[in-house]
Write a protein that holds these residues in place. Structure first.
Motif, PDB file in Angstrom:
ATOM      1  N   LYS A 153      29.278 -14.159  51.371  1.00  0.00           N
ATOM      2  CA  LYS A 153      29.910 -12.940  50.805  1.00  0.00           C
ATOM      3  C   LYS A 153      28.766 -12.169  49.992  1.00  0.00           C
ATOM      4  O   LYS A 153      28.377 -11.190  49.232  1.00  0.00           O
TER       5      LYS A 153
ATOM      6  N   PHE B 140      24.727 -11.446  57.792  1.00  0.00           N
ATOM      7  CA  PHE B 140      26.048 -11.244  58.541  1.00  0.00           C
ATOM      8  C   PHE B 140      26.062 -11.678  60.043  1.00  0.00           C
ATOM      9  O   PHE B 140      25.688 -13.001  60.994  1.00  0.00           O
TER      10      PHE B 140
ATOM     11  N   GLN C  60      26.659 -18.235  49.520  1.00  0.00           N
ATOM     12  CA  GLN C  60      28.245 -17.956  49.951  1.00  0.00           C
ATOM     13  C   GLN C  60      27.623 -17.061  50.863  1.00  0.00           C
ATOM     14  O   GLN C  60      27.064 -15.902  50.655  1.00  0.00           O
TER      15      GLN C  60
ATOM     16  N   HIS D 288      34.102 -16.822  57.250  1.00  0.00           N
ATOM     17  CA  HIS D 288      33.899 -16.910  56.089  1.00  0.00           C
ATOM     18  C   HIS D 288      33.616 -16.228  54.674  1.00  0.00           C
ATOM     19  O   HIS D 288      32.672 -16.971  54.555  1.00  0.00           O
ATOM     20  N   PRO D 289      33.452 -15.258  53.403  1.00  0.00           N
ATOM     21  CA  PRO D 289      32.990 -15.330  52.902  1.00  0.00           C
ATOM     22  C   PRO D 289      32.879 -15.647  51.770  1.00  0.00           C
ATOM     23  O   PRO D 289      31.975 -16.294  50.899  1.00  0.00           O
ATOM     24  N   GLU D 290      33.904 -16.519  51.542  1.00  0.00           N
ATOM     25  CA  GLU D 290      33.980 -17.677  50.782  1.00  0.00           C
ATOM     26  C   GLU D 290      33.571 -19.099  50.931  1.00  0.00           C
ATOM     27  O   GLU D 290      32.475 -19.572  49.779  1.00  0.00           O
TER      28      GLU D 290
END
Length: 257
Positions: free
Chosen positions: A146, A153, A144, A101-103
């Motif tokens: 993102k 990633f 984070q 989850h990017p956040e």
């Protein structure tokens, strides 16, 4: 007779390709009596059985259906016809950063993604340090995701998936994102999982790597299975298809291989 880990029984998957995205485009195509959409058969009556402990390479040029088949095995998509049966815990990487989850921070994503892959909280806590050390993102663990690069990633996602002790491990081209040292680290981990008797299905265009890792190769062409045998023979067929495509006008103009 062992109970199969994966059974793909007469599976077909279709997608709708739309040729018009705006009212203007729809109007122009309608006036010219051109179709607004068409059906694309990504998979056409594919059957395959994978037994526990097998390491299977799915090969084929772009558009052959191998990634779609992997998504059906993972449960991300459902077949339009036929059935897909999977026995055991499934983990894998079918997209860079899938499940992250990017956040959320890297730390929070370790617990979230591991839970998605079937790990309990205590199990995650016991392996947390090992997951972080393997990923090499410890310095950015409380940032984070993102803000992570695509390589970061992939490293975090791979590390989580590779430490869930899955019965079935699915991999789709994600190793192409990593830097060479981490790529070798991932390959070593895959070899460890293979040595432990895990069932693996791998998609990649690195045929040399696939023939080194896998005993069995399944060759896909235009949504159909055309060969199921040794990885070396499947690799030879892939090279033939690549050469044939390069000889076409589209291939000579730089079409994806």
């Amino acid at each position: 007779m062992t109970v199969p880990s994966i059974v793909i029984d007469s599976v077909s998957k279709r997608f709708t390709l739309r040729h018009a995205r705006s009212i203007k485009e729809m109007t122009v195509r309608a006036v010219r009596r051109q179709s607004l959409s068409e059906t694309f058969n990504a998979l056409d009556d594919v059957s395959l059985t994978v037994h526990p402990g097998e390491t299977v390479a799915l090969m084929g040029l772009n558009g052959s259906g191998k990634s779609t088949l992997l998504k059906l095995i993972s449960g991300v998509m459902r077949p339009d016809d036929g059935r897909v049966l999977v026995r055991g815990r499934v983990a894998g990487l079918i997209d860079v950063g899938a499940g992250l989850h990017p956040e959320l921070t890297g730390r929070e994503n370790v617990f979230l993604n591991a839970a998605i892959l079937g790990m309990g909280e205590r199990e995650v806590e016991a392996k947390f340090d090992e997951i972080v050390e393997f990923s090499g993102v410890g310095r950015f663990l409380d940032s984070q995701v993102k803000f992570y690069s695509s390589g970061m990633f992939m490293r975090l996602a791979f590390s989580i998936a590779a430490h869930t002790e899955p019965d079935i491990f699915l991999i789709d081209e994600v190793l192409a994102v990593g830097d060479p040292p981490f790529r070798e680290k991932c390959l070593a981990r895959i070899c460890e999982l293979r040595g432990e008797g895990r069932t693996m299905v791998i998609v990649a265009h690195d045929i040399q790597m696939l023939t080194r890792l896998c005993d069995r190769g399944v060759m896909m062409r235009a949504g159909r299975k055309v060969f199921d045998g040794s990885a070396a023979e499947a690799g030879a067929l892939w090279r033939e298809d690549r050469q044939a495509r390069r000889m076409t006008p589209a291939g000579r103009n730089g079409a994806a291989q």
